[in-house]
Write a protein that holds these residues in place. Structure first.
Motif, short mmCIF file in Angstrom:
data_model
loop_
_atom_site.label_atom_id
_atom_site.label_comp_id
_atom_site.label_asym_id
_atom_site.label_seq_id
_atom_site.Cartn_x
_atom_site.Cartn_y
_atom_site.Cartn_z
N GLN A 94 0.83 -1.21 0.00
CA GLN A 94 0.00 0.00 0.00
C GLN A 94 0.87 1.26 0.00
OE1 GLN A 94 -3.62 0.39 2.66
NE2 GLN A 94 -2.25 1.83 3.69
N LEU A 176 -4.68 0.18 7.10
CA LEU A 176 -4.82 -0.58 5.86
C LEU A 176 -6.12 -0.22 5.15
CD1 LEU A 176 -3.43 -2.81 4.18
CD2 LEU A 176 -4.84 -4.48 5.42
N HIS A 177 -6.01 0.10 3.87
CA HIS A 177 -7.17 0.49 3.08
C HIS A 177 -8.03 -0.72 2.70
CE1 HIS A 177 -4.64 4.20 1.66
NE2 HIS A 177 -4.95 4.25 2.94
N THR A 179 -8.79 -2.14 -0.10
CA THR A 179 -8.22 -3.11 -1.05
C THR A 179 -7.33 -4.12 -0.31
OG1 THR A 179 -8.29 -1.51 -2.86
CG2 THR A 179 -6.80 -3.40 -3.11
N GLY A 180 -6.50 -3.63 0.58
CA GLY A 180 -5.64 -4.52 1.36
C GLY A 180 -6.43 -5.40 2.30
#
Length: 330
Positions: A94, A176-177, A179-180
């Motif tokens: 990320q 953590l976004h 997507t992660g």
């Protein structure tokens, strides 16, 4: 309302329900904390599982309540640390503005889905910066009581630290976004069926589980068996849970303690009868040191290489290890 932390008790464990500001609680259940670990529960576990130590931490995203069993007890992680390694790799990707590379995926898959060790874990551990890199990731997760080790499975930690990582890696509220988090969920919800024990115990139909288990003996501490992850209903609400144990004479003995605690948590926070699990159809045997994988595989009527692969990938069986056929009973 905010539940009050009980006064210090002269018992073997602290059973602590807390309302904590990790994430915003849903309005319907905000401030309503259940009695997950009632008085006397720790004593019951100590009687039923003598010579074993256990600690657990739960965070319910729907109520904002946190529940702790033997709060503050630090144990070693065994392979539970691999969830943290996955998280550190996802943060690294990320930060670089990219997805996971094929090199990273080729190591994450056996590390998480089969719980294989080196070279997969050592490669990724070095990739994220070794102990200093794991320390940096822990600070981003909010972990406060972990001592990372180059011998990664010997990392000392608390259940609360592991639950913070699982909560923020699989649900949200951290660095953590989305997507992660989706990547983490995909890997941790698709571990091999023979390894889907642990925090899945007692979970009813309609709930999904993403988890990483740990199982490995250590001189002076017996079998260290644990489980961490997130249990959710639908696409959002649920609870993060970690159970860590040591002192067992076998892997199965530790698993029984982990699942006893997990069933208690599920019965209170999820409700309903436990759903059938694929792991309950696993064909397994207890191995001994000095045995070959060929001898162990013969007892479960399976290929030796396949038994080794789904049983952690060790070069030879460990004393007290649970070894399974990759094929489930129909």
């Amino acid at each position: 309302m905010r539940t009050r932390r009980p006064a210090v008790l002269a018992v073997a464990a602290l059973l602590v329900p807390l309302l904590v500001p990790l994430l915003a609680a849903s309005p319907a259940r905000a401030g309503t904390c259940a009695n997950v670990f009632p008085a006397g529960y720790a004593d019951t576990l100590a009687r039923d599982f003598p010579n074993q130590r256990v600690t657990a931490s739960v965070f319910d995203t729907r109520s904002g309540c946190e529940y702790r069993l033997n709060h503050g007890l630090r144990l070693t992680t065994a392979s539970v640390i691999k969830a943290g390694v996955l998280g550190a790799v996802l943060l690294k990707a990320q930060d670089a503005g990219r997805g996971l590379t094929e090199w990273e995926r080729a190591r994450i898959r056996p590390m998480i889905q089969l719980s294989h060790n080196n070279p997969y874990v050592s490669d990724l551990y070095s990739h994220v910066g070794g102990v200093p890199g794991m320390d940096r990731a822990d600070r981003r997760w909010g972990s406060q009581s972990t001592t990372n080790s180059a011998s990664y499975g010997a990392t000392w930690t608390t259940a609360a630290d592991r639950t913070r990582i699982s909560l923020r890696m699989l649900h949200g509220g951290g660095a953590l976004h989305a997507t992660g988090r989706a990547e983490a969920w995909r890997y941790m919800s698709t571990v091999h069926p023979t390894q889907r024990w642990g925090i899945s115990a007692g979970v009813p139909s309609g709930w999904a589980v993403a988890s990483k288990n740990g199982f490995y003996p250590m001189r002076g501490y017996g079998w260290r068996v644990g489980s961490t992850g997130f249990v959710r209903q639908g696409s959002y609400g649920g609870y993060a849970l970690t159970v860590l144990t040591d002192g067992g004479s076998s892997q199965v003995q530790g698993m029984r303690l982990v699942e006893s605690v997990s069933r208690r948590v599920a019965s209170v926070l999820a409700g309903g009868p436990a759903a059938p699990r694929s792991v309950d159809r696993a064909v397994c045997t207890n191995a001994s040191s000095g045995e070959s994988w060929t001898a162990v595989a013969r007892r479960v009527s399976a290929d030796p290489a396949a038994v080794r692969a789904v049983s952690g990938g060790n070069p030879s069986p460990l004393q007290g290890q649970r070894a399974c056929s990759p094929t489930l009973r129909s």
